[in-house]
Design an enzyme around this catalytic site. Structure first.
Site, mmCIF file in Angstrom:
data_model
loop_
_atom_site.group_PDB
_atom_site.id
_atom_site.type_symbol
_atom_site.label_atom_id
_atom_site.label_comp_id
_atom_site.label_asym_id
_atom_site.label_seq_id
_atom_site.Cartn_x
_atom_site.Cartn_y
_atom_site.Cartn_z
ATOM 1 N N THR A 89 0.947 -2.028 -3.099
ATOM 2 C CA THR A 89 -0.014 -0.932 -3.218
ATOM 3 C C THR A 89 0.697 0.376 -2.879
ATOM 4 O OG1 THR A 89 -1.775 -2.437 -2.566
ATOM 5 C CG2 THR A 89 -2.228 -0.080 -2.355
ATOM 6 N N PHE A 107 -5.343 -7.466 -6.715
ATOM 7 C CA PHE A 107 -6.683 -7.427 -6.117
ATOM 8 C C PHE A 107 -7.042 -8.721 -5.393
ATOM 9 C CE2 PHE A 107 -6.645 -4.457 -9.671
ATOM 10 C CZ PHE A 107 -7.074 -3.292 -9.044
ATOM 11 N N GLU A 129 -7.152 -12.334 0.560
ATOM 12 C CA GLU A 129 -6.580 -13.383 1.406
ATOM 13 C C GLU A 129 -7.674 -14.401 1.715
ATOM 14 O OE1 GLU A 129 -4.466 -11.853 4.802
ATOM 15 O OE2 GLU A 129 -3.338 -10.484 3.541
ATOM 16 N N PHE A 163 -20.380 -7.979 -0.177
ATOM 17 C CA PHE A 163 -19.805 -6.961 0.715
ATOM 18 C C PHE A 163 -20.851 -6.137 1.443
ATOM 19 C CE2 PHE A 163 -15.361 -6.017 1.310
ATOM 20 C CZ PHE A 163 -14.806 -7.096 0.654
ATOM 21 N N CYS A 217 -4.957 -4.531 4.359
ATOM 22 C CA CYS A 217 -5.154 -3.604 3.238
ATOM 23 C C CYS A 217 -6.115 -2.454 3.534
ATOM 24 C CB CYS A 217 -5.638 -4.375 2.017
ATOM 25 S SG CYS A 217 -4.363 -5.460 1.380
ATOM 26 N N LYS A 270 -4.999 0.359 6.124
ATOM 27 C CA LYS A 270 -3.815 1.145 5.749
ATOM 28 C C LYS A 270 -4.021 1.872 4.410
ATOM 29 C CE LYS A 270 -0.608 -1.941 3.359
ATOM 30 N NZ LYS A 270 -0.768 -1.390 2.036
ATOM 31 N N LYS A 316 -10.437 -12.335 8.988
ATOM 32 C CA LYS A 316 -11.538 -12.962 8.258
ATOM 33 C C LYS A 316 -11.230 -14.449 8.141
ATOM 34 C CE LYS A 316 -9.870 -12.167 3.561
ATOM 35 N NZ LYS A 316 -10.207 -11.698 2.237
ATOM 36 N N ARG A 322 -3.511 -8.962 11.024
ATOM 37 C CA ARG A 322 -3.203 -7.531 10.989
ATOM 38 C C ARG A 322 -4.500 -6.719 11.109
ATOM 39 N NH1 ARG A 322 1.053 -7.627 5.957
ATOM 40 N NH2 ARG A 322 -0.296 -9.333 5.297
HETATM 41 N N1 LIG Z 1 -2.130 -8.992 1.644
HETATM 42 C C1 LIG Z 1 -3.053 -8.666 0.749
HETATM 43 O O1 LIG Z 1 -4.168 -9.162 0.752
HETATM 44 C C2 LIG Z 1 -2.718 -7.675 -0.332
HETATM 45 C C3 LIG Z 1 -3.554 -7.590 -1.453
HETATM 46 C C4 LIG Z 1 -3.242 -6.691 -2.450
HETATM 47 C C5 LIG Z 1 -2.134 -5.863 -2.318
HETATM 48 N N2 LIG Z 1 -1.343 -5.947 -1.223
HETATM 49 C C6 LIG Z 1 -0.169 -5.087 -1.142
HETATM 50 O O2 LIG Z 1 0.987 -5.857 -1.492
HETATM 51 C C7 LIG Z 1 2.116 -5.428 -0.730
HETATM 52 C C8 LIG Z 1 2.680 -6.602 0.048
HETATM 53 O O3 LIG Z 1 1.694 -7.040 0.956
HETATM 54 P P1 LIG Z 1 1.813 -8.422 1.745
HETATM 55 O O4 LIG Z 1 0.528 -8.610 2.458
HETATM 56 O O5 LIG Z 1 2.313 -9.463 0.820
HETATM 57 O O6 LIG Z 1 2.968 -8.036 2.789
HETATM 58 P P2 LIG Z 1 3.841 -9.024 3.698
HETATM 59 O O7 LIG Z 1 4.253 -8.219 4.856
HETATM 60 O O8 LIG Z 1 3.111 -10.313 3.897
HETATM 61 O O9 LIG Z 1 5.110 -9.341 2.787
HETATM 62 C C9 LIG Z 1 6.085 -8.412 2.458
HETATM 63 C C10 LIG Z 1 7.404 -9.138 2.381
HETATM 64 O O10 LIG Z 1 8.390 -8.253 1.852
HETATM 65 C C11 LIG Z 1 9.626 -8.575 2.487
HETATM 66 N N3 LIG Z 1 10.560 -7.475 2.295
HETATM 67 C C12 LIG Z 1 10.581 -6.257 2.881
HETATM 68 N N4 LIG Z 1 11.621 -5.536 2.421
HETATM 69 C C13 LIG Z 1 12.254 -6.301 1.516
HETATM 70 C C14 LIG Z 1 13.391 -6.116 0.699
HETATM 71 N N5 LIG Z 1 14.074 -4.973 0.715
HETATM 72 N N6 LIG Z 1 13.769 -7.111 -0.120
HETATM 73 C C15 LIG Z 1 13.090 -8.282 -0.137
HETATM 74 N N7 LIG Z 1 12.006 -8.523 0.622
HETATM 75 C C16 LIG Z 1 11.592 -7.538 1.436
HETATM 76 C C17 LIG Z 1 9.230 -8.848 3.927
HETATM 77 O O11 LIG Z 1 10.220 -9.586 4.610
HETATM 78 C C18 LIG Z 1 7.929 -9.622 3.731
HETATM 79 O O12 LIG Z 1 8.155 -11.006 3.683
HETATM 80 C C19 LIG Z 1 1.604 -4.273 0.143
HETATM 81 O O13 LIG Z 1 1.844 -3.067 -0.518
HETATM 82 C C20 LIG Z 1 0.118 -4.539 0.237
HETATM 83 O O14 LIG Z 1 -0.607 -3.372 0.466
HETATM 84 C C21 LIG Z 1 -1.609 -6.853 -0.220
#
Ligand SMILES: NC(=O)c1ccc[n+]([C@@H]2O[C@H](COP(=O)([O-])OP(=O)(O)OC[C@H]3O[C@@H](n4cnc5c(N)ncnc54)[C@H](O)[C@@H]3O)[C@@H](O)[C@H]2O)c1
Length: 441
Positions: free
Chosen positions: A121, A150, A153, A250, A261, A264, A322, A329
């Site tokens: 994101t 979208f 979790e 919701f 999400c 932040k 949840k 987080r």
């Molecule tokens: N978690 C959710 O529900 C969700 C839903 C939609 C969008 N997003 C977005 O997706 C993105 C990732 O979220 P997440 O929850 O999966 O995060 P996360 O922290 O679970 O995973 C991110 C991963 O990226 C790795 N990483 C960091 N720098 C790196 C690099 N240079 N090379 C390789 N790996 C690297 C980290 O070690 C980590 O394992 C964010 O921008 C978040 O806002 C998350």
């Protein structure tokens, strides 16, 4: 198709596994050696229903490979997803450091025409930065796309395999075609792929999360209002949710939104709004309301304990932000635990999936137990923080026996307050006045 996924967290792992499930050859890369070592042995770093099976199967069949070497995710690859974290910077804006570092690496190593997809994101305008970072080193043609994720979790696999819609921001026919092919298996029931320009795709993700966060904060404020005027928020919720313009999802009040999400992304959107001089008053109010709501469980438990929390032992059911996830987080439980400990209480907690994560975050600051009733032994009050199914219909007799004082603060409105009060509990919840509960019974 040969696909690379950089960043193997909640999003990257689900995306990689689900794309392997539909026949693609996927390489998932992460800088976290321990995570990758575990994944190679089918040890998942996260709890997500359905994911274990897919990872095991696709890995066994050779379509899913894990590595710490980004080169493997980029060389001879047609599509590479950037799914690394975008944590909040000190000022609340999204930190693009990881995203841009990965983009540079992709530029260096790509050896065939490649579509680079931002899955993380990221604020509007990031695609240009990604493009520039790749372009510094690129020796082959490349395309930059925005494909916000979208998934929820706890239901992430289902959400990815059967999305409500797929949003793809593109600026070239080539990338539109490649992305269309990649996503075709997931939209066979007619759910749309919505193609748009890149800026609109980037903003869609923030607008969706800001809308959902606002909806939650709205209901939490209505719930607090209900308590004061003798109304029952659950009935108000049903009353308004049956209006097709509003809808039922919701609208559940609670102890404030958390997770990786909403907090932040709301902050990052507000920061962008500041930067461009377009204030988003409603979104700012939603955030403030949420910060206030996160205090509510402490206020309620403290009131139930007669205003004196010092020396009390408080049992918590639920630590994850949840149910069906181990993600803590920004979880409301963390705010509550901090407040309880600061006030001199001790805490015993249970969570069906987040105990390990809690141990990592909290060490021995709280007592973590494996059995939900064990948390109650000698406790002065129980606070239900997360609405896991296991907490919905507990054995109240056992509960009363284990607790030192029969106090329940129900942060998710799971129980029948009037009946619990009749059987001798002191009971409080969110947005249901005693009067309304008595009438409802
Ligand atoms: N978690 C959710 O529900 C969700 C839903 C939609 C969008 N997003 C977005 O997706 C993105 C990732 O979220 P997440 O929850 O999966 O995060 P996360 O922290 O679970 O995973 C991110 C991963 O990226 C790795 N990483 C960091 N720098 C790196 C690099 N240079 N090379 C390789 N790996 C690297 C980290 O070690 C980590 O394992 C964010 O921008 C978040 O806002 C998350």
């Amino acid at each position: 198709m040969k696909v690379g996924v950089v960043g193997t967290g909640y999003v990257g792992l689900v995306v990689g596994a689900c794309l392997a499930e539909t026949g693609n050859d996927v390489t998932c890369v992460d800088v976290d050696q321990k995570k990758i070592d575990g994944l190679k042995k089918n040890i998942l770093p996260i709890f997500e229903p359905g994911l274990q099976d897919i990872v095991e199967r696709t890995q066994r069949e050779g379509r899913l490979v894990f590595s710490t070497d980004i080169v493997k995710a980029v060389v001879d690859t047609q599509v590479v997803f950037i799914a690394v974290g975008t944590p909040p910077d000190e000022d609340g804006s999204a930190d693009l450091g990881h995203v841009l570092a990965v983009a540079e690496q992709i530029g260096k190593h790509a050896n065939t025409e490649i579509v680079v997809v931002t899955k993380s994101t990221v604020p509007v305008g990031t695609a240009h930065k990604v493009w520039n970072a790749i372009d510094k080193h690129a020796k082959v043609p490349f395309h930059v796309c925005s494909n916000p994720e979208f998934l929820k979790e706890g239901a992430a696999v289902d959400d990815f395999l059967k999305p409500d819609r797929v949003v793809i921001g593109t600026s070239t026919v080539f990338s539109r075609q490649v992305m269309g092919e990649l996503y075709a298996p997931f939209v066979r029931t007619g759910k749309p792929i919505i193609y748009m320009d890149i800026a609109s795709a980037e903003l869609t993700k923030y607008a969706a999360n800001a809308m959902l966060a606002t909806r939650i904060s709205f209901m939490n404020e209505i719930a607090n209002f209900c308590e004061r005027v003798g109304a029952d928020v659950d009935l108000v919720r049903k009353g308004i949710g049956s209006d097709a313009r509003i809808g039922p999802s919701f609208l559940f009040p609670g102890p404030g939104y958390g997770g990786s999400c909403f907090p932040k992304d709301v902050q990052a959107l507000l920061r962008t709004a500041d930067q461009i001089g377009i204030p988003l008053h409603l979104v700012a109010a939603a955030e403030q309301a949420n910060n206030r709501q996160k205090q509510i469980l402490f206020q309620k438990v403290s009131a139930a304990l007669g205003g004196n929390v010092s020396g009390a032992r408080v049992a918590l059911w639920g630590l994850a932000f949840k149910p069906n996830t181990d993600d803590m987080r920004e979880a409301p439980a963390l705010t509550l635990i901090d407040q309880l400990l600061d006030a001199g209480a001790t805490v015993a907690a249970h969570d069906p999936a987040a105990a390990e994560e809690a141990r990592r975050r909290l060490g021995d600051k709280v007592t973590l137990v494996d059995n939900m009733y064990e948390a109650l032994t000698g406790a002065d009050a129980l606070v239900v923080v997360t609405d896991w199914n296991a907490y919905r219909n507990p054995d109240f007799a056992r509960l009363k026996q284990a607790l030192k004082r029969a106090i329940i603060v129900d942060g998710r409105n799971l129980y029948n307050g009037a009946r619990l009060r009749e059987s001798g509990f002191i009971y409080d919840c969110i947005g249901r006045s005693r009067e309304a509960e008595r009438v409802r019974q």
